[in-house]
Write a protein that holds these residues in place. Structure first.
Motif, mmCIF file in Angstrom:
data_model
loop_
_atom_site.group_PDB
_atom_site.id
_atom_site.type_symbol
_atom_site.label_atom_id
_atom_site.label_comp_id
_atom_site.label_asym_id
_atom_site.label_seq_id
_atom_site.Cartn_x
_atom_site.Cartn_y
_atom_site.Cartn_z
ATOM 1 N N VAL A 37 47.132 49.849 23.615
ATOM 2 C CA VAL A 37 45.824 49.181 23.572
ATOM 3 C C VAL A 37 45.963 47.740 23.093
ATOM 4 N N SER A 38 46.756 47.517 22.041
ATOM 5 C CA SER A 38 46.969 46.161 21.540
ATOM 6 C C SER A 38 47.554 45.264 22.635
ATOM 7 N N LYS A 39 48.532 45.787 23.359
ATOM 8 C CA LYS A 39 49.147 45.018 24.444
ATOM 9 C C LYS A 39 48.149 44.735 25.553
ATOM 10 N N SER A 40 47.332 45.731 25.893
ATOM 11 C CA SER A 40 46.350 45.570 26.959
ATOM 12 C C SER A 40 45.276 44.558 26.587
ATOM 13 N N VAL A 41 44.786 44.609 25.352
ATOM 14 C CA VAL A 41 43.738 43.670 24.923
ATOM 15 C C VAL A 41 44.289 42.248 24.866
ATOM 16 N N ASN A 42 45.492 42.083 24.340
ATOM 17 C CA ASN A 42 46.101 40.746 24.311
ATOM 18 C C ASN A 42 46.338 40.216 25.718
ATOM 19 N N SER A 43 46.738 41.102 26.631
ATOM 20 C CA SER A 43 46.931 40.704 28.023
ATOM 21 C C SER A 43 45.601 40.266 28.640
ATOM 22 N N TYR A 44 44.532 40.971 28.290
ATOM 23 C CA TYR A 44 43.205 40.588 28.783
ATOM 24 C C TYR A 44 42.832 39.188 28.320
ATOM 25 N N LEU A 45 43.044 38.902 27.047
ATOM 26 C CA LEU A 45 42.707 37.582 26.514
ATOM 27 C C LEU A 45 43.457 36.481 27.257
ATOM 28 N N ILE A 46 44.731 36.744 27.568
ATOM 29 C CA ILE A 46 45.551 35.728 28.238
ATOM 30 C C ILE A 46 45.113 35.536 29.687
ATOM 31 N N HIS A 47 44.996 36.637 30.434
ATOM 32 C CA HIS A 47 44.715 36.534 31.861
ATOM 33 C C HIS A 47 43.282 36.104 32.155
ATOM 34 N N GLU A 48 42.353 36.486 31.281
ATOM 35 C CA GLU A 48 40.955 36.086 31.484
ATOM 36 C C GLU A 48 40.625 34.783 30.764
ATOM 37 N N GLN A 49 41.621 34.205 30.068
ATOM 38 C CA GLN A 49 41.457 32.951 29.332
ATOM 39 C C GLN A 49 40.284 33.019 28.350
ATOM 40 N N VAL A 50 40.278 34.102 27.602
ATOM 41 C CA VAL A 50 39.271 34.298 26.564
ATOM 42 C C VAL A 50 39.898 33.957 25.216
ATOM 43 N N THR A 51 39.240 33.109 24.460
ATOM 44 C CA THR A 51 39.753 32.722 23.150
ATOM 45 C C THR A 51 39.466 33.822 22.137
ATOM 46 N N GLY A 52 40.525 34.326 21.504
ATOM 47 C CA GLY A 52 40.308 35.390 20.531
ATOM 48 C C GLY A 52 41.602 35.817 19.871
ATOM 49 N N ILE A 53 41.487 36.795 18.997
ATOM 50 C CA ILE A 53 42.634 37.318 18.252
ATOM 51 C C ILE A 53 42.437 38.816 18.052
ATOM 52 N N VAL A 54 43.538 39.574 18.120
ATOM 53 C CA VAL A 54 43.506 41.012 17.877
ATOM 54 C C VAL A 54 44.224 41.298 16.557
ATOM 55 N N GLY A 162 40.651 50.777 31.906
ATOM 56 C CA GLY A 162 39.258 50.354 32.034
ATOM 57 C C GLY A 162 38.837 49.292 31.034
ATOM 58 N N ILE A 163 39.779 48.845 30.200
ATOM 59 C CA ILE A 163 39.444 47.852 29.172
ATOM 60 C C ILE A 163 38.940 46.557 29.809
ATOM 61 N N ARG A 164 39.638 46.086 30.821
ATOM 62 C CA ARG A 164 39.276 44.797 31.435
ATOM 63 C C ARG A 164 37.856 44.810 31.973
ATOM 64 N N ASP A 165 37.514 45.832 32.759
ATOM 65 C CA ASP A 165 36.173 45.895 33.340
ATOM 66 C C ASP A 165 35.118 46.019 32.251
ATOM 67 N N TRP A 166 35.404 46.808 31.210
ATOM 68 C CA TRP A 166 34.435 46.964 30.124
ATOM 69 C C TRP A 166 34.227 45.645 29.400
ATOM 70 N N MET A 167 35.295 44.922 29.112
ATOM 71 C CA MET A 167 35.178 43.639 28.425
ATOM 72 C C MET A 167 34.414 42.626 29.264
ATOM 73 N N ASN A 168 34.610 42.662 30.574
ATOM 74 C CA ASN A 168 33.953 41.683 31.446
ATOM 75 C C ASN A 168 32.453 41.922 31.565
ATOM 76 N N GLN A 169 31.977 43.049 31.059
ATOM 77 C CA GLN A 169 30.533 43.276 31.022
ATOM 78 C C GLN A 169 29.857 42.431 29.939
ATOM 79 N N HIS A 170 30.645 41.892 29.038
ATOM 80 C CA HIS A 170 30.109 41.118 27.914
ATOM 81 C C HIS A 170 30.325 39.630 28.171
#
Length: 218
Positions: A37-54, A162-170
């Motif tokens: 999950v940590s790897k997937s969320v960090n990958s989401y931040l990078i690929h979607e260019q979302v500024t954040g920290i896990v 499904g993390i990416r699609d769920w995050m993109n709802q926000h």
């Protein structure tokens, strides 16, 4: 501006180094599901260019005891409290049940409803970020492994893919400065054992004032 980011970078590197050493000394490790999950969320931040920290594997005080949180994601979309479950077999459960059930090789095992479990985590985070609107602190439960839901998955419960699609709802509905303030505040509270109580209170007041000044322009 350059000096600000340079100093911030040094501060972050220093804090992260202490966090890493502290966790190594205490023997905290992420399990397989938490690492995924940590790897997937960090990958989401990078690929979607979302500024954040896990921040992973966080223990916070609540109601005279403590609670362990698998992941806290602080980004421009809000503050996300993530509970990870690594299960195989068949999974049964709905949002209102106190316990869910796993069936693996005909063996039935019950476990606490992770939505209810994460609610306690949400309350701890709300107490931590008491100046953040409660609707900006959100719950997510992620199931890893090869478990299969035999009942409809409740709202805000997803599989690893499904993390990416769920995050993109926000949507991005909080500013970059707010994310950085929240992140800094979280890191400093996590490091509470290394920071004098009075210093933490002073830092908290300073971050709160910075948040208010940022919010007044948004």
């Amino acid at each position: 501006m350059f000096s600000f980011w340079y100093v911030l970078g040094l501060f972050v590197a220093f804090i992260c180094g202490i966090v890493f050493c502290h966790k190594k000394q205490k023997g905290h490790t992420l399990n397989i599901g938490e690492r995924l999950v940590s790897k997937s969320v960090n990958s989401y931040l990078i690929h979607e260019q979302v500024t954040g920290i896990v921040v992973n594997n966080v223990t916070l005080p609540i109601d005279g005891s403590t609670t362990q949180i698998d992941h806290i994601l602080i980004c421009t979309k809000g503050v996300f409290v993530i509970e990870t479950k690594h299960y195989s077999g068949w999974i049964y459960g709905d949002a209102k049940q106190k316990q869910w059930m796993q069936i693996l090789f005909r063996k039935r095992s019950r476990f606490q409803n992770p939505i209810h479990q994460n609610y306690k985590h949400i309350k701890a985070i709300q107490a931590l970020f008491d100046f953040v609107p409660t609707d900006q602190i959100k719950s997510l439960v992620v199931f890893t492994g090869d478990g299969e839901f035999k009942t409809p998955r409740p709202k805000d419960v997803v599989l690893l893919n499904g993390i990416r699609d769920w995050m993109n709802q926000h949507e991005d509905n909080v500013g970059f400065s707010f994310a950085m303030v929240a992140w800094s505040f979280c890191v400093c509270l996590i490091m509470s054992r290394q920071i004098n109580y009075i210093c933490r209170i002073c830092l908290r007041d300073r971050l709160y004032n910075e948040y208010k000044s940022v919010a007044s322009f948004t």
